[in-house]
Design a protein around this motif. Structure first.
Motif, PDB file in Angstrom:
ATOM      1  N   ALA A  48      89.638 -58.738 -27.735  1.00  0.00           N
ATOM      2  CA  ALA A  48      89.782 -58.956 -29.179  1.00  0.00           C
ATOM      3  C   ALA A  48      91.071 -59.683 -29.521  1.00  0.00           C
ATOM      4  CB  ALA A  48      89.729 -57.616 -29.912  1.00  0.00           C
ATOM      5  N   GLU A  49      92.043 -59.619 -28.625  1.00  0.00           N
ATOM      6  CA  GLU A  49      93.337 -60.249 -28.882  1.00  0.00           C
ATOM      7  C   GLU A  49      93.469 -61.622 -28.241  1.00  0.00           C
ATOM      8  OE1 GLU A  49      96.152 -57.403 -27.524  1.00  0.00           O
ATOM      9  OE2 GLU A  49      95.678 -55.945 -29.105  1.00  0.00           O
ATOM     10  N   LEU A  50      92.358 -62.134 -27.683  1.00  0.00           N
ATOM     11  CA  LEU A  50      92.402 -63.479 -27.116  1.00  0.00           C
ATOM     12  C   LEU A  50      92.687 -64.517 -28.196  1.00  0.00           C
ATOM     13  CD1 LEU A  50      89.333 -63.425 -24.673  1.00  0.00           C
ATOM     14  CD2 LEU A  50      91.753 -63.486 -24.032  1.00  0.00           C
ATOM     15  N   GLU A  51      93.156 -65.673 -27.760  1.00  0.00           N
ATOM     16  CA  GLU A  51      93.471 -66.756 -28.697  1.00  0.00           C
ATOM     17  C   GLU A  51      92.220 -67.127 -29.492  1.00  0.00           C
ATOM     18  OE1 GLU A  51      94.779 -71.467 -28.431  1.00  0.00           O
ATOM     19  OE2 GLU A  51      95.031 -70.153 -26.699  1.00  0.00           O
ATOM     20  N   ALA A  52      92.276 -66.918 -30.793  1.00  0.00           N
ATOM     21  CA  ALA A  52      91.101 -67.061 -31.651  1.00  0.00           C
ATOM     22  C   ALA A  52      90.593 -68.498 -31.710  1.00  0.00           C
ATOM     23  CB  ALA A  52      91.415 -66.562 -33.059  1.00  0.00           C
ATOM     24  N   GLU A  53      91.483 -69.468 -31.630  1.00  0.00           N
ATOM     25  CA  GLU A  53      91.040 -70.857 -31.730  1.00  0.00           C
ATOM     26  C   GLU A  53      90.254 -71.277 -30.493  1.00  0.00           C
ATOM     27  OE1 GLU A  53      94.166 -73.547 -32.613  1.00  0.00           O
ATOM     28  OE2 GLU A  53      94.692 -72.609 -34.525  1.00  0.00           O
ATOM     29  N   ARG A  54      90.639 -70.762 -29.348  1.00  0.00           N
ATOM     30  CA  ARG A  54      89.971 -71.156 -28.105  1.00  0.00           C
ATOM     31  C   ARG A  54      88.752 -70.291 -27.815  1.00  0.00           C
ATOM     32  NH1 ARG A  54      93.034 -72.790 -22.498  1.00  0.00           N
ATOM     33  NH2 ARG A  54      91.168 -73.363 -21.315  1.00  0.00           N
ATOM     34  N   TYR A  55      88.827 -69.003 -28.141  1.00  0.00           N
ATOM     35  CA  TYR A  55      87.741 -68.068 -27.815  1.00  0.00           C
ATOM     36  C   TYR A  55      87.279 -67.305 -29.061  1.00  0.00           C
ATOM     37  CZ  TYR A  55      89.767 -68.825 -23.177  1.00  0.00           C
ATOM     38  OH  TYR A  55      90.265 -69.406 -22.036  1.00  0.00           O
ATOM     39  N   PRO A  56      86.888 -68.018 -30.125  1.00  0.00           N
ATOM     40  CA  PRO A  56      86.552 -67.320 -31.372  1.00  0.00           C
ATOM     41  C   PRO A  56      85.363 -66.370 -31.229  1.00  0.00           C
ATOM     42  CG  PRO A  56      85.824 -69.614 -31.445  1.00  0.00           C
ATOM     43  CD  PRO A  56      86.672 -69.478 -30.231  1.00  0.00           C
ATOM     44  N   LEU A  57      84.340 -66.736 -30.480  1.00  0.00           N
ATOM     45  CA  LEU A  57      83.140 -65.906 -30.384  1.00  0.00           C
ATOM     46  C   LEU A  57      83.372 -64.689 -29.489  1.00  0.00           C
ATOM     47  CD1 LEU A  57      80.390 -68.675 -30.175  1.00  0.00           C
ATOM     48  CD2 LEU A  57      81.183 -67.393 -32.172  1.00  0.00           C
ATOM     49  N   ILE A  58      84.079 -64.876 -28.376  1.00  0.00           N
ATOM     50  CA  ILE A  58      84.385 -63.739 -27.507  1.00  0.00           C
ATOM     51  C   ILE A  58      85.243 -62.725 -28.256  1.00  0.00           C
ATOM     52  CG2 ILE A  58      85.572 -63.005 -25.401  1.00  0.00           C
ATOM     53  CD1 ILE A  58      84.863 -65.696 -24.151  1.00  0.00           C
ATOM     54  N   ALA A  59      86.278 -63.199 -28.950  1.00  0.00           N
ATOM     55  CA  ALA A  59      87.172 -62.296 -29.680  1.00  0.00           C
ATOM     56  C   ALA A  59      86.426 -61.580 -30.801  1.00  0.00           C
ATOM     57  CB  ALA A  59      88.359 -63.076 -30.253  1.00  0.00           C
ATOM     58  N   LYS A  60      85.570 -62.309 -31.508  1.00  0.00           N
ATOM     59  CA  LYS A  60      84.814 -61.695 -32.608  1.00  0.00           C
ATOM     60  C   LYS A  60      83.851 -60.633 -32.070  1.00  0.00           C
ATOM     61  CE  LYS A  60      82.026 -62.847 -36.697  1.00  0.00           C
ATOM     62  NZ  LYS A  60      81.389 -61.539 -36.681  1.00  0.00           N
ATOM     63  N   ALA A  61      83.167 -60.926 -30.976  1.00  0.00           N
ATOM     64  CA  ALA A  61      82.242 -59.956 -30.397  1.00  0.00           C
ATOM     65  C   ALA A  61      82.978 -58.680 -29.993  1.00  0.00           C
ATOM     66  CB  ALA A  61      81.539 -60.568 -29.181  1.00  0.00           C
ATOM     67  N   ALA A  62      84.173 -58.837 -29.425  1.00  0.00           N
ATOM     68  CA  ALA A  62      84.952 -57.665 -29.021  1.00  0.00           C
ATOM     69  C   ALA A  62      85.397 -56.855 -30.231  1.00  0.00           C
ATOM     70  CB  ALA A  62      86.164 -58.102 -28.200  1.00  0.00           C
ATOM     71  N   ARG A  63      85.825 -57.534 -31.274  1.00  0.00           N
ATOM     72  CA  ARG A  63      86.265 -56.832 -32.482  1.00  0.00           C
ATOM     73  C   ARG A  63      85.112 -56.107 -33.155  1.00  0.00           C
ATOM     74  NH1 ARG A  63      89.003 -61.717 -33.403  1.00  0.00           N
ATOM     75  NH2 ARG A  63      87.451 -62.307 -34.946  1.00  0.00           N
ATOM     76  N   ASP A  64      83.949 -56.758 -33.190  1.00  0.00           N
ATOM     77  CA  ASP A  64      82.791 -56.193 -33.886  1.00  0.00           C
ATOM     78  C   ASP A  64      81.982 -55.233 -33.009  1.00  0.00           C
ATOM     79  OD1 ASP A  64      83.604 -57.809 -35.922  1.00  0.00           O
ATOM     80  OD2 ASP A  64      81.998 -59.297 -35.686  1.00  0.00           O
ATOM     81  N   GLY A  65      82.275 -55.188 -31.716  1.00  0.00           N
ATOM     82  CA  GLY A  65      81.491 -54.360 -30.799  1.00  0.00           C
ATOM     83  C   GLY A  65      80.109 -54.940 -30.544  1.00  0.00           C
ATOM     84  N   ALA A  66      79.976 -56.251 -30.693  1.00  0.00           N
ATOM     85  CA  ALA A  66      78.677 -56.892 -30.493  1.00  0.00           C
ATOM     86  C   ALA A  66      78.467 -57.206 -29.013  1.00  0.00           C
ATOM     87  CB  ALA A  66      78.602 -58.182 -31.314  1.00  0.00           C
ATOM     88  N   GLY A  67      77.319 -56.798 -28.498  1.00  0.00           N
ATOM     89  CA  GLY A  67      76.978 -57.131 -27.120  1.00  0.00           C
ATOM     90  C   GLY A  67      77.763 -56.381 -26.067  1.00  0.00           C
TER      91      GLY A  67
END
Length: 221
Positions: free
Chosen positions: A178-197
């Protein structure tokens, strides 16, 4: 019920109320508590309060004992089937129960991944599944491929779940992602924050459903 003849003597195993099923139950309990390496005929005999040699009347060797442990988990997973069985629901129940059984008994995972089905009870379960599938239009070879693919997936998924345990803030954990660089990994970070997948059971169910839909498409093609 007949009376025991005067002077008749029962063996140690009979006095202990031994049976193959009781031995397998004790073996599964032992490996659950102490791990697969702790399972020997001697340690199992101590648990059952009999001499190790007594066990050989019920399981001829260590390999037969290990095959019996695989049977314990597999037999509990095979659903009751008859001519009216819904093959998709039956296979879904089987895959789900196999994964859950292996996760309850993770010490059995190396055996499930490496030992073929050889016991009578295990083969009976496979025969029943194949009969159900061929009765529903599967060619025999394709029925066996489908059953094997589902079994291998359930075993592999259980191995991954049992071995890949990462704390949220360790590398690869949800907090770390969730703390990954948002500009480079927006979908991975969002999935981690939201608990998706990230839910193992949800992922497993989705994949099994997809496999069953594919099997249905290929069933009679």
């Amino acid at each position: 019920m007949t009376a025991e003849k005067p002077g008749a003597r029962r063996g140690r195993g009979e006095r202990a109320g031994l049976s193959r099923q009781r031995i397998l139950d004790a073996a599964l309990d032992l490996v659950d508590r102490r791990g697969l390496k702790a399972l020997t005929m001697r340690s199992l005999g101590e648990q059952l309060d009999v001499e190790a040699m007594t066990l050989y009347h019920y399981v001829p060797n260590k390999d037969a004992l290990l095959d019996g442990l695989v049977e314990q988990v597999f037999r509990a997973a095979v659903p009751a089937m008859d001519g009216s069985s819904d093959w998709q629901e039956a296979l879904r129940e089987y895959a789900t129960a196999l994964r859950e059984g292996l996760l309850r008994h993770p010490a059995i995972l190396p055996l499930a991944a490496s030992r073929p089905a050889v016991t009578q009870a295990t083969l009976d379960g496979i025969e029943g599944c194949l009969r159900m599938l061929t009765d529903n239009g599967f060619p025999l070879g394709r029925a066996l491929h489908a059953l094997n693919a589902l079994s291998v997936f359930a075993i592999g998924h259980a191995i991954m779940e049992a071995q890949l345990v990462v704390d949220a803030h360790e590398s690869g954990g949800t907090g770390w992602l969730a703390e990954l660089e948002a500009e480079r990994y927006p979908l991975i970070a969002k999935a981690a924050r939201d608990g998706a997948g990230v839910d193992d059971e949800e992922r497993f169910t989705l994949a099994v459903d997809a496999m069953l839909l594919g099997f249905d498409e290929l069933r009679t093609s």
